[in-house]
Design a protein around this motif. Structure first.
Motif, PDB file in Angstrom:
ATOM      1  N   UNK A   1      18.651 -18.872  -6.591  1.00 40.07           N
ATOM      2  CA  UNK A   1      19.292 -17.673  -6.031  1.00 40.07           C
ATOM      3  C   UNK A   1      20.789 -17.674  -6.312  1.00 40.07           C
ATOM      4  N   UNK A   2      21.460 -18.802  -6.055  1.00 33.79           N
ATOM      5  CA  UNK A   2      22.904 -18.869  -6.265  1.00 33.79           C
ATOM      6  C   UNK A   2      23.270 -18.780  -7.741  1.00 33.79           C
ATOM      7  N   UNK A   3      22.471 -19.394  -8.598  1.00 35.07           N
ATOM      8  CA  UNK A   3      22.748 -19.337 -10.033  1.00 35.07           C
ATOM      9  C   UNK A   3      22.640 -17.917 -10.559  1.00 35.07           C
ATOM     10  N   UNK A   4      21.570 -17.219 -10.179  1.00 35.58           N
ATOM     11  CA  UNK A   4      21.390 -15.830 -10.615  1.00 35.58           C
ATOM     12  C   UNK A   4      22.521 -14.953 -10.080  1.00 35.58           C
ATOM     13  N   UNK A   5      22.910 -15.164  -8.834  1.00 35.32           N
ATOM     14  CA  UNK A   5      23.970 -14.356  -8.227  1.00 35.32           C
ATOM     15  C   UNK A   5      25.306 -14.564  -8.949  1.00 35.32           C
ATOM     16  N   UNK A   6      25.723 -15.800  -9.097  1.00 33.46           N
ATOM     17  CA  UNK A   6      27.052 -16.074  -9.660  1.00 33.46           C
ATOM     18  C   UNK A   6      27.109 -15.810 -11.159  1.00 33.46           C
ATOM     19  N   UNK A   7      26.043 -16.115 -11.890  1.00 33.63           N
ATOM     20  CA  UNK A   7      26.057 -15.837 -13.329  1.00 33.63           C
ATOM     21  C   UNK A   7      26.065 -14.340 -13.585  1.00 33.63           C
ATOM     22  N   UNK A   8      25.336 -13.573 -12.784  1.00 31.28           N
ATOM     23  CA  UNK A   8      25.317 -12.118 -12.979  1.00 31.28           C
ATOM     24  C   UNK A   8      26.662 -11.500 -12.619  1.00 31.28           C
ATOM     25  N   UNK A   9      27.302 -11.997 -11.559  1.00 28.91           N
ATOM     26  CA  UNK A   9      28.626 -11.488 -11.198  1.00 28.91           C
ATOM     27  C   UNK A   9      29.657 -11.812 -12.282  1.00 28.91           C
ATOM     28  N   UNK A  10      29.614 -13.045 -12.789  1.00 30.02           N
ATOM     29  CA  UNK A  10      30.565 -13.433 -13.837  1.00 30.02           C
ATOM     30  C   UNK A  10      30.327 -12.626 -15.104  1.00 30.02           C
ATOM     31  N   UNK A  11      29.051 -12.457 -15.473  1.00 29.78           N
ATOM     32  CA  UNK A  11      28.725 -11.701 -16.685  1.00 29.78           C
ATOM     33  C   UNK A  11      29.134 -10.242 -16.548  1.00 29.78           C
ATOM     34  N   UNK A  12      28.931  -9.670 -15.368  1.00 29.17           N
ATOM     35  CA  UNK A  12      29.324  -8.274 -15.132  1.00 29.17           C
ATOM     36  C   UNK A  12      30.834  -8.114 -15.253  1.00 29.17           C
ATOM     37  N   UNK A  13      31.578  -9.054 -14.682  1.00 30.18           N
ATOM     38  CA  UNK A  13      33.039  -8.970 -14.750  1.00 30.18           C
ATOM     39  C   UNK A  13      33.530  -9.046 -16.189  1.00 30.18           C
ATOM     40  N   UNK A  14      32.973  -9.979 -16.966  1.00 21.27           N
ATOM     41  CA  UNK A  14      33.407 -10.143 -18.356  1.00 21.27           C
ATOM     42  C   UNK A  14      32.991  -8.951 -19.209  1.00 21.27           C
ATOM     43  N   UNK A  15      31.848  -8.375 -18.893  1.00 24.13           N
ATOM     44  CA  UNK A  15      31.316  -7.285 -19.712  1.00 24.13           C
ATOM     45  C   UNK A  15      31.927  -5.931 -19.376  1.00 24.13           C
ATOM     46  N   UNK A  16      32.146  -5.644 -18.089  1.00 19.60           N
ATOM     47  CA  UNK A  16      32.463  -4.280 -17.679  1.00 19.60           C
ATOM     48  C   UNK A  16      33.828  -4.082 -17.035  1.00 19.60           C
ATOM     49  N   UNK A  17      34.561  -5.175 -16.801  1.00 23.59           N
ATOM     50  CA  UNK A  17      35.867  -5.038 -16.159  1.00 23.59           C
ATOM     51  C   UNK A  17      36.948  -5.480 -17.139  1.00 23.59           C
ATOM     52  N   UNK A  18      37.963  -4.667 -17.278  1.00 22.54           N
ATOM     53  CA  UNK A  18      39.072  -5.002 -18.171  1.00 22.54           C
ATOM     54  C   UNK A  18      40.125  -5.805 -17.405  1.00 22.54           C
ATOM     55  N   UNK A  19      40.447  -6.983 -17.905  1.00 21.68           N
ATOM     56  CA  UNK A  19      41.492  -7.810 -17.306  1.00 21.68           C
ATOM     57  C   UNK A  19      42.046  -8.747 -18.380  1.00 21.68           C
ATOM     58  N   UNK A  20      43.173  -9.330 -18.090  1.00 24.53           N
ATOM     59  CA  UNK A  20      43.824 -10.206 -19.055  1.00 24.53           C
ATOM     60  C   UNK A  20      42.977 -11.452 -19.314  1.00 24.53           C
ATOM     61  N   UNK A  21      43.026 -11.919 -20.579  1.00 22.01           N
ATOM     62  CA  UNK A  21      42.379 -13.176 -20.997  1.00 22.01           C
ATOM     63  C   UNK A  21      40.854 -13.140 -20.826  1.00 22.01           C
ATOM     64  N   UNK A  22      40.294 -11.937 -20.879  1.00 23.68           N
ATOM     65  CA  UNK A  22      38.839 -11.830 -20.727  1.00 23.68           C
ATOM     66  C   UNK A  22      38.108 -12.571 -21.839  1.00 23.68           C
ATOM     67  N   UNK A  23      38.544 -12.374 -23.066  1.00 21.52           N
ATOM     68  CA  UNK A  23      37.898 -13.040 -24.198  1.00 21.52           C
ATOM     69  C   UNK A  23      38.075 -14.552 -24.123  1.00 21.52           C
ATOM     70  N   UNK A  24      39.235 -14.996 -23.667  1.00 16.48           N
ATOM     71  CA  UNK A  24      39.480 -16.434 -23.544  1.00 16.48           C
ATOM     72  C   UNK A  24      38.537 -17.053 -22.511  1.00 16.48           C
ATOM     73  N   UNK A  25      38.320 -16.339 -21.433  1.00 19.58           N
ATOM     74  CA  UNK A  25      37.415 -16.841 -20.399  1.00 19.58           C
ATOM     75  C   UNK A  25      35.981 -16.890 -20.920  1.00 19.58           C
ATOM     76  N   UNK A  26      35.605 -15.860 -21.689  1.00 19.27           N
ATOM     77  CA  UNK A  26      34.263 -15.868 -22.259  1.00 19.27           C
ATOM     78  C   UNK A  26      34.099 -17.042 -23.234  1.00 19.27           C
ATOM     79  N   UNK A  27      35.101 -17.298 -24.046  1.00 21.48           N
ATOM     80  CA  UNK A  27      35.052 -18.441 -24.962  1.00 21.48           C
ATOM     81  C   UNK A  27      34.984 -19.759 -24.193  1.00 21.48           C
ATOM     82  N   UNK A  28      35.575 -19.782 -23.013  1.00 24.52           N
ATOM     83  CA  UNK A  28      35.490 -20.968 -22.156  1.00 24.52           C
ATOM     84  C   UNK A  28      34.042 -21.230 -21.754  1.00 24.52           C
ATOM     85  N   UNK A  29      33.303 -20.163 -21.434  1.00 27.16           N
ATOM     86  CA  UNK A  29      31.883 -20.314 -21.110  1.00 27.16           C
ATOM     87  C   UNK A  29      31.089 -20.779 -22.336  1.00 27.16           C
TER      88      UNK A  29
END
Length: 266
Positions: free
Chosen positions: A74-102
């Motif tokens: 439950x926690x893995x699905x919740x946090x991974x989906x929230x992180x993926x949604x933020x990286x995919x649909x929200x514009x913020x600084x260093x988004x690509x860098x954070x994705x490369x970190x993953x």
């Protein structure tokens, strides 16, 4: 036709050991085995299961494994989906860098993080606890990457239309994006559950109390007393395998659909 034959042969290769395990688990202990067919012939008994369930801590360990696997899933699905949604649909600084970190997280073998992870959990005073087992397993870079690529496929027009109607980010996430990603979420949930159920190394290192043992940790201590017969080990392993087999049978369509949509190989 050739593919069907090969698929059938491959299925048999995976199925035969399971069938053999189930037959051996109901054999009478000490039954002489002279030929291969003797493994599958009567007499049968379920006293082995009664003995393992009634005179060992098997049920306790199974309950621990089930609780840890469900919470972690439950926690893995919740946090991974929230992180993926933020990286995919929200514009913020260093988004690509954070994705490369993953992405970089996939290149580090889990064994390489065991010592620092153990030190962190020890400093947090979480050793020999459910939280100490669950929290490190929530980090799932692969889940974030899969869901991010899946969320990228949701049209921007749909998101913009929802925003114009007054929907906030969390409502867009919960009512639009998540329902569209059910196959991918189901796939990640099932693989997380099975991975947690079979996990041995981290629970073995972080647990000292026998009451908190999970099945993979508890089974070896139980089998150390049974080295001369196949029956008890196979009974124990059959009990440990049944929940995973049932999970796969129930969610088979979701697993296959999730793999086909997310592009997981292997």
């Amino acid at each position: 036709m050739v593919r069907l034959v090969l698929a059938f042969i491959l299925a048999l290769c995976f199925l035969i050991p399971v069938v053999w395990m189930l037959f051996v688990s109901v054999k009478t202990e000490g039954t002489p085995i002279k030929t291969l067919t003797d493994w599958f012939l009567p007499p049968y008994t379920f006293e082995n299961y009664a003995h393992v369930l009634g005179k060992t801590k098997m049920l306790r360990w199974m309950g621990n494994s089930l609780f840890i696997a469900l919470v972690k899933t439950v926690l893995t699905v919740l946090f991974t989906s929230l992180a993926a949604f933020a990286i995919s649909k929200i514009n913020f600084y260093y988004k690509q860098a954070i994705f490369l970190f993953f992405v970089a997280g996939l290149m580090i073998p889990g064994e390489a993080t065991i010592i620092p992870l153990y030190a962190v959990i020890k400093d947090m005073d979480l050793l020999d606890s459910y939280l100490g087992i669950i929290l490190p397993g929530i980090a799932a870079p692969l889940g974030v990457i899969i869901l991010k690529s899946y969320f990228d496929g949701v049209p921007k027009e749909v998101i913009e239309s929802a925003e114009m109607d007054g929907c906030g980010l969390f409502r867009i996430y919960s009512t639009i994006v998540i329902p569209l990603a059910k196959p991918a979420l189901a796939s990640i949930a099932i693989f997380t559950f099975i991975g947690s159920w079979n996990n041995f190394l981290w629970p073995y290192l972080s647990i000292t109390s026998e009451e908190l043992y999970t099945l993979p940790v508890g089974i070896p201590t139980l089998l150390s007393n049974y080295t001369m017969d196949y029956v008890t080990p196979m009974t124990v392993n059959a009990l440990a395998s049944i929940p995973v087999i049932i999970t796969f049978i129930i969610f088979e369509k979701q697993i296959v659909k999730g793999i086909s949509f997310t592009g997981i190989k292997g």
